[in-house]
Design a protein around this motif. Structure first.
Motif, PDB file in Angstrom:
ATOM      1  N   LYS A   1      32.529 -34.767  34.345  1.00 53.16           N
ATOM      2  CA  LYS A   1      32.808 -35.487  33.915  1.00 53.16           C
ATOM      3  C   LYS A   1      33.955 -35.735  32.303  1.00 53.16           C
ATOM      4  O   LYS A   1      35.002 -36.798  31.836  1.00 53.16           O
ATOM      5  CB  LYS A   1      32.028 -36.894  33.619  1.00 53.16           C
ATOM      6  CG  LYS A   1      31.166 -36.916  32.090  1.00 53.16           C
ATOM      7  CD  LYS A   1      30.956 -37.639  31.451  1.00 53.16           C
ATOM      8  CE  LYS A   1      29.077 -37.801  30.358  1.00 53.16           C
ATOM      9  NZ  LYS A   1      29.204 -38.411  29.857  1.00 53.16           N
ATOM     10  N   GLU A   2      33.657 -33.979  32.043  1.00 53.80           N
ATOM     11  CA  GLU A   2      34.354 -33.898  30.647  1.00 53.80           C
ATOM     12  C   GLU A   2      35.726 -33.072  31.420  1.00 53.80           C
ATOM     13  O   GLU A   2      35.804 -33.020  30.419  1.00 53.80           O
ATOM     14  CB  GLU A   2      33.203 -32.945  29.307  1.00 53.80           C
ATOM     15  CG  GLU A   2      32.414 -33.720  29.035  1.00 53.80           C
ATOM     16  CD  GLU A   2      31.562 -32.378  28.984  1.00 53.80           C
ATOM     17  OE1 GLU A   2      30.307 -32.470  27.413  1.00 53.80           O
ATOM     18  OE2 GLU A   2      31.127 -31.522  28.802  1.00 53.80           O
TER      19      GLU A   2
ATOM     20  N   GLU B   1      42.157 -37.623  38.053  1.00 52.83           N
ATOM     21  CA  GLU B   1      42.910 -36.207  37.624  1.00 52.83           C
ATOM     22  C   GLU B   1      42.128 -35.145  36.964  1.00 52.83           C
ATOM     23  O   GLU B   1      41.582 -35.446  35.522  1.00 52.83           O
ATOM     24  CB  GLU B   1      44.503 -36.234  36.959  1.00 52.83           C
ATOM     25  CG  GLU B   1      45.315 -37.260  37.822  1.00 52.83           C
ATOM     26  CD  GLU B   1      45.545 -36.420  38.794  1.00 52.83           C
ATOM     27  OE1 GLU B   1      45.979 -35.032  39.050  1.00 52.83           O
ATOM     28  OE2 GLU B   1      45.310 -37.038  40.247  1.00 52.83           O
ATOM     29  N   MET B   2      42.148 -33.876  36.867  1.00 51.07           N
ATOM     30  CA  MET B   2      41.805 -32.482  36.335  1.00 51.07           C
ATOM     31  C   MET B   2      42.172 -32.851  34.914  1.00 51.07           C
ATOM     32  O   MET B   2      43.571 -32.267  34.836  1.00 51.07           O
ATOM     33  CB  MET B   2      41.798 -31.737  36.719  1.00 51.07           C
ATOM     34  CG  MET B   2      41.195 -30.659  36.116  1.00 51.07           C
ATOM     35  SD  MET B   2      39.891 -29.173  37.099  1.00 51.07           S
ATOM     36  CE  MET B   2      38.930 -28.453  36.145  1.00 51.07           C
ATOM     37  N   LYS B   3      41.631 -32.699  34.174  1.00 49.49           N
ATOM     38  CA  LYS B   3      42.702 -31.995  32.264  1.00 49.49           C
ATOM     39  C   LYS B   3      43.407 -30.298  32.160  1.00 49.49           C
ATOM     40  O   LYS B   3      42.586 -29.596  33.243  1.00 49.49           O
ATOM     41  CB  LYS B   3      41.614 -32.598  31.215  1.00 49.49           C
ATOM     42  CG  LYS B   3      40.946 -33.685  31.551  1.00 49.49           C
ATOM     43  CD  LYS B   3      39.457 -33.424  30.241  1.00 49.49           C
ATOM     44  CE  LYS B   3      39.242 -35.119  30.126  1.00 49.49           C
ATOM     45  NZ  LYS B   3      38.161 -34.762  28.585  1.00 49.49           N
ATOM     46  N   ASP B   4      44.030 -30.186  31.707  1.00 47.34           N
ATOM     47  CA  ASP B   4      44.851 -28.819  30.980  1.00 47.34           C
ATOM     48  C   ASP B   4      43.705 -28.094  30.257  1.00 47.34           C
ATOM     49  O   ASP B   4      43.599 -26.835  30.695  1.00 47.34           O
ATOM     50  CB  ASP B   4      46.014 -29.410  31.167  1.00 47.34           C
ATOM     51  CG  ASP B   4      46.946 -29.698  31.660  1.00 47.34           C
ATOM     52  OD1 ASP B   4      46.698 -28.768  33.194  1.00 47.34           O
ATOM     53  OD2 ASP B   4      48.132 -30.286  31.133  1.00 47.34           O
TER      54      ASP B   4
ATOM     55  N   LYS C   1      36.831 -27.354  19.968  1.00 42.78           N
ATOM     56  CA  LYS C   1      37.817 -26.225  20.241  1.00 42.78           C
ATOM     57  C   LYS C   1      38.025 -26.893  21.209  1.00 42.78           C
ATOM     58  O   LYS C   1      37.574 -27.913  22.152  1.00 42.78           O
ATOM     59  CB  LYS C   1      37.085 -24.937  19.836  1.00 42.78           C
ATOM     60  CG  LYS C   1      36.955 -24.527  18.727  1.00 42.78           C
ATOM     61  CD  LYS C   1      36.082 -22.984  18.982  1.00 42.78           C
ATOM     62  CE  LYS C   1      37.144 -22.375  19.109  1.00 42.78           C
ATOM     63  NZ  LYS C   1      36.512 -20.762  18.962  1.00 42.78           N
ATOM     64  N   SER C   2      39.662 -26.070  21.532  1.00 42.07           N
ATOM     65  CA  SER C   2      40.014 -26.022  23.144  1.00 42.07           C
ATOM     66  C   SER C   2      40.214 -24.766  24.133  1.00 42.07           C
ATOM     67  O   SER C   2      40.532 -24.032  23.077  1.00 42.07           O
ATOM     68  CB  SER C   2      40.819 -27.106  23.660  1.00 42.07           C
ATOM     69  OG  SER C   2      41.043 -28.997  22.276  1.00 42.07           O
ATOM     70  N   VAL C   3      39.728 -24.909  25.536  1.00 44.56           N
ATOM     71  CA  VAL C   3      39.869 -23.498  26.387  1.00 44.56           C
ATOM     72  C   VAL C   3      41.081 -24.197  27.386  1.00 44.56           C
ATOM     73  O   VAL C   3      40.967 -24.830  27.912  1.00 44.56           O
ATOM     74  CB  VAL C   3      38.858 -23.439  26.702  1.00 44.56           C
ATOM     75  CG1 VAL C   3      38.481 -22.759  25.493  1.00 44.56           C
ATOM     76  CG2 VAL C   3      38.152 -24.226  27.076  1.00 44.56           C
ATOM     77  N   TYR C   4      42.272 -23.506  27.316  1.00 40.66           N
ATOM     78  CA  TYR C   4      43.198 -23.840  29.368  1.00 40.66           C
ATOM     79  C   TYR C   4      42.300 -23.591  30.398  1.00 40.66           C
ATOM     80  O   TYR C   4      41.804 -22.567  30.183  1.00 40.66           O
ATOM     81  CB  TYR C   4      44.078 -22.670  28.754  1.00 40.66           C
ATOM     82  CG  TYR C   4      45.245 -23.073  29.720  1.00 40.66           C
ATOM     83  CD1 TYR C   4      45.238 -24.778  29.771  1.00 40.66           C
ATOM     84  CD2 TYR C   4      45.689 -22.488  30.671  1.00 40.66           C
ATOM     85  CE1 TYR C   4      46.732 -24.612  30.861  1.00 40.66           C
ATOM     86  CE2 TYR C   4      46.774 -22.434  31.495  1.00 40.66           C
ATOM     87  CZ  TYR C   4      47.244 -24.122  31.856  1.00 40.66           C
ATOM     88  OH  TYR C   4      48.695 -24.234  32.651  1.00 40.66           O
TER      89      TYR C   4
ATOM     90  N   VAL D   1      37.281 -25.207  40.737  1.00 34.76           N
ATOM     91  CA  VAL D   1      36.431 -26.759  40.069  1.00 34.76           C
ATOM     92  C   VAL D   1      36.415 -28.140  41.886  1.00 34.76           C
ATOM     93  O   VAL D   1      35.929 -27.882  42.079  1.00 34.76           O
ATOM     94  CB  VAL D   1      36.650 -26.834  38.425  1.00 34.76           C
ATOM     95  CG1 VAL D   1      36.130 -28.593  38.454  1.00 34.76           C
ATOM     96  CG2 VAL D   1      36.081 -26.128  38.021  1.00 34.76           C
ATOM     97  N   ASN D   2      37.816 -28.106  41.608  1.00 35.62           N
ATOM     98  CA  ASN D   2      38.183 -29.157  42.773  1.00 35.62           C
ATOM     99  C   ASN D   2      37.413 -28.575  44.261  1.00 35.62           C
ATOM    100  O   ASN D   2      37.280 -29.458  45.171  1.00 35.62           O
ATOM    101  CB  ASN D   2      39.327 -28.864  43.158  1.00 35.62           C
ATOM    102  CG  ASN D   2      40.315 -30.076  42.042  1.00 35.62           C
ATOM    103  OD1 ASN D   2      39.046 -31.092  41.523  1.00 35.62           O
ATOM    104  ND2 ASN D   2      41.278 -29.636  41.641  1.00 35.62           N
ATOM    105  N   SER D   3      37.701 -26.936  44.376  1.00 37.55           N
ATOM    106  CA  SER D   3      36.817 -26.923  45.633  1.00 37.55           C
ATOM    107  C   SER D   3      35.396 -26.863  45.974  1.00 37.55           C
ATOM    108  O   SER D   3      34.807 -27.137  46.564  1.00 37.55           O
ATOM    109  CB  SER D   3      37.541 -25.213  46.258  1.00 37.55           C
ATOM    110  OG  SER D   3      38.921 -25.483  46.514  1.00 37.55           O
ATOM    111  N   TYR D   4      34.973 -26.675  44.425  1.00 34.95           N
ATOM    112  CA  TYR D   4      33.414 -27.125  44.411  1.00 34.95           C
ATOM    113  C   TYR D   4      33.190 -28.197  44.233  1.00 34.95           C
ATOM    114  O   TYR D   4      32.103 -28.393  45.494  1.00 34.95           O
ATOM    115  CB  TYR D   4      32.941 -26.028  43.062  1.00 34.95           C
ATOM    116  CG  TYR D   4      31.147 -26.358  42.790  1.00 34.95           C
ATOM    117  CD1 TYR D   4      30.302 -25.825  43.209  1.00 34.95           C
ATOM    118  CD2 TYR D   4      30.958 -26.835  41.876  1.00 34.95           C
ATOM    119  CE1 TYR D   4      29.630 -25.753  42.730  1.00 34.95           C
ATOM    120  CE2 TYR D   4      29.513 -26.995  41.471  1.00 34.95           C
ATOM    121  CZ  TYR D   4      28.751 -27.010  42.569  1.00 34.95           C
ATOM    122  OH  TYR D   4      27.468 -26.724  42.032  1.00 34.95           O
TER     123      TYR D   4
END
Length: 188
Positions: free
Chosen positions: A50-51, A58-61, A74-77, A86-89
């Protein structure tokens, strides 16, 4: 704790991807997310599905997290390869029951660090990669290839939370010869 190496050869990286995809898409996803984000294994394993998504599905950037050691935000791209993987999985699993991205098949908990090590190490052995390969190889691979593509050592130092540039260079296995041959092409 034994020091491991980065995967420097793109053919080796692709061999690992192919092997892992044939054996387990979750394990392939672990590898892809690891080499594309540079997160530590302990941070990777705590990613909750969910994060990764906004309220519209929609998947976050960017994946935002609290660093375990310092609790700093922190953030990672999340690049195109990560999003596709991720979507395929998630298309292959029951996403309602999927709390953690790298969830155990038996429990609703993430796989363990030891299991993640076995996955990465065994795949490296199976595809014939020599050297010491483990879970830390994922972050090192990310950093090594980012550096070779021109990302500054200062940015990588901050990403890995290292105190000095020399610590980051050592972590990535960057030698003086590597520093000399790094090519920056602004292509103006």
């Amino acid at each position: 704790m034994e020091t491991v190496d980065a995967l420097r050869d793109l053919e080796q990286i692709n061999a690992m991807k192919n092997y892992l995809m044939e054996h387990s898409y979750r394990d392939y996803l672990l590898f892809v997310v690891g080499i594309n984000t540079g997160l530590r294994i302990s941070e990777l394993l705590l990613i909750k599905v969910k994060e990764l998504f906004n309220g519209d599905g929609e998947m976050k950037d960017f994946y935002h997290y609290s660093e375990l050691e310092s609790e700093k935000r922190k953030s990672v791209y999340l690049n195109k390869r990560v999003k596709e993987a991720v979507n395929s999985y998630l298309d292959q699993v029951n996403s309602e029951q999927q709390i953690y991205l790298f969830q155990s098949r038996k429990f609703k908990q993430p796989i363990t660090r030891q299991q993640a090590y076995r996955i990465i190490h065994d795949a490296a052995v199976k595809v014939g990669i020599e050297g010491k390969i483990g879970t830390n190889s994922l972050a090192k691979t990310f950093g090594y290839h980012a550096f070779k593509q021109g990302v500054s050592i200062a940015l990588l130092q901050k990403h890995f939370n290292h105190s000095t540039p020399s610590e980051t260079l050592k972590f990535l296995g960057i030698t003086k010869e590597d520093l000399i041959t790094t090519q920056i092409d602004v292509n103006l």
